[in-house]
Structure formats: C-alpha cells, structure tokens
Write a protein that holds these residues in place. Structure first.
Motif, PDB file in Angstrom:
ATOM      1  N   GLN A 159      94.941  85.889 -35.190  1.00 48.52           N
ATOM      2  CA  GLN A 159      94.421  87.168 -34.713  1.00 48.52           C
ATOM      3  C   GLN A 159      92.905  87.112 -34.561  1.00 48.52           C
ATOM      4  N   LEU A 160      92.235  86.549 -35.550  1.00 48.08           N
ATOM      5  CA  LEU A 160      90.775  86.487 -35.549  1.00 48.08           C
ATOM      6  C   LEU A 160      90.239  85.652 -34.385  1.00 48.08           C
ATOM      7  N   LEU A 161      90.894  84.525 -34.123  1.00 49.11           N
ATOM      8  CA  LEU A 161      90.408  83.587 -33.107  1.00 49.11           C
ATOM      9  C   LEU A 161      91.049  83.808 -31.741  1.00 49.11           C
ATOM     10  N   ASP A 162      92.103  84.606 -31.703  1.00 56.49           N
ATOM     11  CA  ASP A 162      92.860  84.845 -30.476  1.00 56.49           C
ATOM     12  C   ASP A 162      93.331  83.528 -29.872  1.00 56.49           C
ATOM     13  N   MET A 163      93.936  82.697 -30.728  1.00 57.22           N
ATOM     14  CA  MET A 163      94.492  81.423 -30.277  1.00 57.22           C
ATOM     15  C   MET A 163      95.613  80.999 -31.212  1.00 57.22           C
ATOM     16  N   GLN A 164      96.453  80.116 -30.731  1.00 52.54           N
ATOM     17  CA  GLN A 164      97.553  79.557 -31.509  1.00 52.54           C
ATOM     18  C   GLN A 164      97.173  78.158 -31.970  1.00 52.54           C
ATOM     19  N   GLY A 165      97.815  77.705 -33.047  1.00 53.61           N
ATOM     20  CA  GLY A 165      97.599  76.347 -33.522  1.00 53.61           C
ATOM     21  C   GLY A 165      98.086  76.203 -34.940  1.00 53.61           C
ATOM     22  N   SER A 166      98.028  74.986 -35.440  1.00 57.83           N
ATOM     23  CA  SER A 166      98.384  74.739 -36.835  1.00 57.83           C
ATOM     24  C   SER A 166      97.277  75.305 -37.720  1.00 57.83           C
ATOM     25  N   ALA A 169      79.744  77.146 -36.976  1.00 53.81           N
ATOM     26  CA  ALA A 169      78.672  76.153 -36.810  1.00 53.81           C
ATOM     27  C   ALA A 169      77.861  76.394 -35.543  1.00 53.81           C
ATOM     28  N   LYS A 170      78.531  76.868 -34.498  1.00 58.62           N
ATOM     29  CA  LYS A 170      77.845  77.128 -33.225  1.00 58.62           C
ATOM     30  C   LYS A 170      77.176  78.502 -33.192  1.00 58.62           C
ATOM     31  N   GLY A 171      77.350  79.272 -34.251  1.00 61.25           N
ATOM     32  CA  GLY A 171      76.768  80.607 -34.276  1.00 61.25           C
ATOM     33  C   GLY A 171      77.584  81.635 -33.512  1.00 61.25           C
ATOM     34  N   GLU A 172      78.796  81.283 -33.123  1.00 63.06           N
ATOM     35  CA  GLU A 172      79.659  82.198 -32.369  1.00 63.06           C
ATOM     36  C   GLU A 172      80.398  83.174 -33.282  1.00 63.06           C
ATOM     37  N   ALA A 173      80.394  82.897 -34.578  1.00 55.66           N
ATOM     38  CA  ALA A 173      81.044  83.773 -35.557  1.00 55.66           C
ATOM     39  C   ALA A 173      80.200  83.770 -36.818  1.00 55.66           C
ATOM     40  N   ASP A 174      80.096  84.952 -37.423  1.00 58.67           N
ATOM     41  CA  ASP A 174      79.412  85.079 -38.708  1.00 58.67           C
ATOM     42  C   ASP A 174      80.022  86.258 -39.451  1.00 58.67           C
ATOM     43  N   GLY A 216      86.649  91.265 -38.992  1.00 59.47           N
ATOM     44  CA  GLY A 216      87.780  90.620 -39.641  1.00 59.47           C
ATOM     45  C   GLY A 216      87.457  89.331 -40.376  1.00 59.47           C
ATOM     46  N   LEU A 217      86.329  88.716 -40.091  1.00 55.81           N
ATOM     47  CA  LEU A 217      86.030  87.428 -40.705  1.00 55.81           C
ATOM     48  C   LEU A 217      85.804  87.541 -42.203  1.00 55.81           C
ATOM     49  N   SER A 218      85.016  88.495 -42.620  1.00 60.36           N
ATOM     50  CA  SER A 218      84.744  88.664 -44.050  1.00 60.36           C
ATOM     51  C   SER A 218      86.040  88.933 -44.825  1.00 60.36           C
ATOM     52  N   HIS A 247      89.056  88.103 -43.927  1.00 60.53           N
ATOM     53  CA  HIS A 247      89.848  86.869 -43.903  1.00 60.53           C
ATOM     54  C   HIS A 247      89.364  85.890 -44.969  1.00 60.53           C
ATOM     55  N   LEU A 248      88.068  85.685 -45.038  1.00 62.46           N
ATOM     56  CA  LEU A 248      87.515  84.742 -46.013  1.00 62.46           C
ATOM     57  C   LEU A 248      87.802  85.202 -47.433  1.00 62.46           C
ATOM     58  N   TRP A 249      87.684  86.499 -47.666  1.00 69.17           N
ATOM     59  CA  TRP A 249      87.947  87.044 -48.999  1.00 69.17           C
ATOM     60  C   TRP A 249      89.408  86.838 -49.389  1.00 69.17           C
ATOM     61  N   GLN A 250      90.328  87.179 -48.484  1.00 68.62           N
ATOM     62  CA  GLN A 250      91.750  87.046 -48.804  1.00 68.62           C
ATOM     63  C   GLN A 250      92.138  85.584 -48.984  1.00 68.62           C
ATOM     64  N   THR A 251      91.587  84.704 -48.171  1.00 65.81           N
ATOM     65  CA  THR A 251      91.861  83.273 -48.300  1.00 65.81           C
ATOM     66  C   THR A 251      91.388  82.764 -49.657  1.00 65.81           C
ATOM     67  N   THR A 252      90.215  83.213 -50.069  1.00 62.81           N
ATOM     68  CA  THR A 252      89.688  82.821 -51.379  1.00 62.81           C
ATOM     69  C   THR A 252      90.585  83.331 -52.497  1.00 62.81           C
ATOM     70  N   MET A 253      91.007  84.578 -52.398  1.00 69.27           N
ATOM     71  CA  MET A 253      91.895  85.143 -53.423  1.00 69.27           C
ATOM     72  C   MET A 253      93.222  84.391 -53.479  1.00 69.27           C
ATOM     73  N   ASP A 254      93.775  84.027 -52.330  1.00 69.23           N
ATOM     74  CA  ASP A 254      95.027  83.277 -52.301  1.00 69.23           C
ATOM     75  C   ASP A 254      94.855  81.897 -52.934  1.00 69.23           C
ATOM     76  N   LYS A 255      93.725  81.269 -52.688  1.00 74.21           N
ATOM     77  CA  LYS A 255      93.474  79.947 -53.272  1.00 74.21           C
ATOM     78  C   LYS A 255      93.271  80.051 -54.789  1.00 74.21           C
ATOM     79  N   LEU A 256      92.582  81.084 -55.233  1.00 76.40           N
ATOM     80  CA  LEU A 256      92.402  81.281 -56.670  1.00 76.40           C
ATOM     81  C   LEU A 256      93.718  81.569 -57.380  1.00 76.40           C
ATOM     82  N   ALA A 257      94.643  82.252 -56.709  1.00 80.44           N
ATOM     83  CA  ALA A 257      95.954  82.522 -57.296  1.00 80.44           C
ATOM     84  C   ALA A 257      96.671  81.230 -57.647  1.00 80.44           C
TER      85      ALA A 257
END
Length: 124
Positions: free
Chosen positions: A64-71, A84-89, A94-96, A98-108
C-alpha cells in the motif's frame, strides 16, 4: 502436512524441559550456556508462531505504501531505495506507522520482555 505436534509445540516442549528439568541440575559456565540454548529455542518458538503473520502484514503495508507488488525482500529494498534517494521520509503518509508496527512485530519475536516494548503494548 505433518501431524501434531507442530514445530512450535516441539521447540517449546524442549525449551520447557531444559528450563524445568535440566537447568536446576547444572551450575557454572554450563548453566550459562544452557540458558543461551533455552533462549535460542524460545526465540525460534516465537518466530514459528509469529513471523508469518508479521511478514504478511508488513508486505501488505509496504504494498500500500509503495503502490507496488513484490516479495517482502523486494518491497523492503524498494522502500530503502526511496529513502536513500530522498523520495520518502517520515513525512511520507503511512511510513512512520509502518516503521513503528514493523518494529513492534520484530520485538514481539526477538525481545517480548523488553520494558519499552511492554510499555507500548500497554498503551494500545
């Protein structure tokens, strides 16, 4: 498909056996090495139980965030490239989250007893 017990049940049973039956009989440096082994089994148990759901949710957020499909690997690589290219920060919608939820899932999986993680779970 294999019958029961599941890999999660097997690794938990081995960790519990080592923790409850073997640990009390061992001392010194071997007790330390045993605790390391038990912690590794506990981590694998959590990975088996939680990783697939976390990966599916992460891939959905990235799609959803990137509007693309992939692994998951491809999506994470694309996000890293955009950052890295400055296209997202962190101002990217949705990025913040996403990063927060990903971190929480990894900590779990990795550190479920981490004090800050437990505190954040209590806020939900």
């Amino acid at each position: 498909m294999q019958d029961e017990p599941t890999p999660t049940e097997l690794t938990k049973a081995v960790a519990d056996f080592l923790r409850n039956e073997i640990t009390p009989a061992i001392g010194g440096h071997n007790a330390f090495k045993l605790r390391v082994a038990i912690n590794a089994l506990d981590l694998v148990t959590r990975q088996l139980a939680l990783q697939q759901g976390g990966d599916v949710a992460e891939a959905a957020r990235l799609t959803q965030l990137l509007d693309m499909q992939g692994s998951l690997v491809e999506l994470n690589r694309a996000l890293a490239d955009r950052i890295a290219k400055g296209e997202a920060d962190l101002r990217t919608p949705g990025l913040s989250d996403h990063l927060w939820q990903t971190t929480m899932d990894k900590l779990a999986v990795d550190q479920p007893n981490y004090a800050s993680y437990r505190r954040e779970l209590g806020r939900k």
